[in-house]
Design a protein around this motif. Structure first.
Motif, short mmCIF file in Angstrom:
data_model
loop_
_atom_site.label_atom_id
_atom_site.label_comp_id
_atom_site.label_asym_id
_atom_site.label_seq_id
_atom_site.Cartn_x
_atom_site.Cartn_y
_atom_site.Cartn_z
N ARG A 18 4.79 18.23 24.64
CA ARG A 18 6.04 18.51 23.83
C ARG A 18 6.29 17.42 22.71
N THR A 19 5.91 16.08 23.02
CA THR A 19 6.17 15.08 22.13
C THR A 19 4.88 15.37 20.96
N ALA A 20 3.72 15.57 21.54
CA ALA A 20 2.50 15.77 20.44
C ALA A 20 2.63 17.01 19.62
N MET A 21 3.28 18.12 20.55
CA MET A 21 3.26 19.31 19.56
C MET A 21 4.34 19.25 18.33
N ARG A 22 5.32 18.33 18.34
CA ARG A 22 6.16 17.95 17.24
C ARG A 22 5.30 17.93 15.91
N TYR A 23 3.95 17.25 15.98
CA TYR A 23 3.51 16.78 14.69
C TYR A 23 2.54 17.84 14.28
N VAL A 24 2.13 18.74 15.18
CA VAL A 24 1.06 19.63 15.12
C VAL A 24 1.84 21.01 14.59
N ALA B 153 0.80 -0.98 0.08
CA ALA B 153 -0.03 0.03 0.01
C ALA B 153 0.84 1.20 0.02
N GLY B 154 2.22 1.06 0.14
CA GLY B 154 2.97 2.26 0.31
C GLY B 154 2.90 3.27 1.54
N LEU B 155 2.23 2.49 2.52
CA LEU B 155 2.04 3.26 3.68
C LEU B 155 3.23 3.14 4.84
N ASP B 156 3.45 3.99 5.64
CA ASP B 156 4.27 3.72 6.89
C ASP B 156 3.29 3.98 8.09
N LEU B 157 3.18 3.00 8.77
CA LEU B 157 2.51 3.27 10.18
C LEU B 157 2.69 4.40 10.91
N HIS B 158 4.16 4.56 11.04
CA HIS B 158 4.53 5.65 11.84
C HIS B 158 4.09 6.99 11.12
N GLN B 159 4.13 7.43 9.91
CA GLN B 159 3.95 8.53 8.99
C GLN B 159 2.34 8.43 9.25
N LEU B 160 1.64 7.57 9.48
CA LEU B 160 0.22 7.38 9.43
C LEU B 160 0.01 8.26 10.71
N ARG B 161 0.51 8.04 11.93
CA ARG B 161 0.21 8.46 13.13
C ARG B 161 0.58 10.13 12.99
N HIS B 162 1.70 10.31 12.60
CA HIS B 162 2.11 11.66 12.34
C HIS B 162 1.13 12.45 11.47
N SER B 163 0.59 11.79 10.37
CA SER B 163 -0.23 12.72 9.52
C SER B 163 -1.58 12.88 10.06
N ALA B 164 -2.05 11.77 11.02
CA ALA B 164 -3.34 12.06 11.57
C ALA B 164 -3.23 13.17 12.70
N ALA B 165 -2.21 13.47 13.62
CA ALA B 165 -2.22 14.41 14.40
C ALA B 165 -1.77 15.85 13.79
N THR B 166 -1.34 15.88 12.53
CA THR B 166 -1.23 17.04 11.72
C THR B 166 -2.52 17.42 11.33
N HIS B 167 -3.43 16.58 10.64
CA HIS B 167 -4.78 16.74 10.27
C HIS B 167 -5.61 17.37 11.51
N LEU B 168 -5.75 16.62 12.71
CA LEU B 168 -6.28 17.11 13.79
C LEU B 168 -5.96 18.45 14.17
N GLY B 169 -4.48 18.75 14.15
CA GLY B 169 -4.17 20.17 14.47
C GLY B 169 -4.61 21.18 13.39
N GLU B 170 -4.62 20.69 12.12
CA GLU B 170 -4.95 21.72 11.15
C GLU B 170 -6.55 22.08 11.36
N ALA B 171 -7.25 20.94 11.95
CA ALA B 171 -8.65 21.10 12.00
C ALA B 171 -9.00 21.97 13.48
N GLU B 172 -8.22 22.40 14.17
CA GLU B 172 -8.16 23.28 15.20
C GLU B 172 -8.40 22.23 16.35
N VAL B 173 -8.22 20.94 16.56
CA VAL B 173 -8.64 20.41 17.60
C VAL B 173 -7.60 20.49 18.68
#
Length: 170
Positions: A143-149, A108-128
């Motif tokens: 601090r760790t979570a903010m790295r992805y947002v 599928a060309g997917l990376d599990l760790h990248q999926l986690r990061h992109s999910a956090a980024t999308h949530l941040g962009e949605a102002e969650v």
């Protein structure tokens, strides 16, 4: 399904949920975190739609207990895992996180760790709020979570408008 594996990987490396523990009605499952605490992972409608297919046996019945994610082959006697890690219906072993990572990358060309990061980024962009992002990604340290947002240009422009002086109305 990749999201379910990604969420399982957050618990400490083993994507091997026990399907008798699945709460299909509420789309969640308990996982044991690295510290031994029981936490819940949640999945969306797409995963909920695919789970019954994953549990279906060739004769049309469903598996009732044992590992949820299975390897493609039965283990050889020399490398036989513990009984709890073998599906009693198929004899196949629990799928390990590393193998799941390789399969998702290959097919599928997917990376599990990248999926986690992109999910956090999308949530941040949605102002969650950060607390909810931490809950979803199961980060303990802000601090760790903010790295992805990372806020996008639109979010920064919106914040800039909040700081602008108000226009006089008279």
């Amino acid at each position: 399904m990749a999201n379910a594996l990604r969420d399982r990987g957050q618990s400490g490396g083993d994507p091997g949920a026990e399907h008798q523990d699945l709460d299909l009605e509420h789309r969640r499952a308990p996982v044991r975190s690295k510290g031994g605490n029981v936490e819940w992972v949640y999945w969306e409608r797409g995963t909920a739609h695919l789970l019954p297919r994953l549990l279906r046996l060739p004769d049309g019945t469903s598996r009732a207990h044992g590992p949820l994610f299975l390897s493609e082959r039965r283990p050889v006697p020399a490398r036989r895992p513990p009984t709890a890690d073998i599906c009693p219906h198929t004899g196949r072993a629990r799928l390990g996180y590393d193998r799941a990572r390789v399969l998702l990358d290959t097919y599928a060309g997917l990376d599990l760790h990248q999926l986690r990061h992109s999910a956090a980024t999308h949530l941040g962009e949605a102002e969650v709020p950060l607390q909810l992002i931490m809950g979803k990604t199961r980060h303990k340290n802000p601090r760790t979570a903010m790295r992805y947002v990372k806020p996008g240009a639109d979010a920064i422009a919106k914040v800039t408008e909040v700081l602008a002086p108000r226009r006089r109305t008279h």
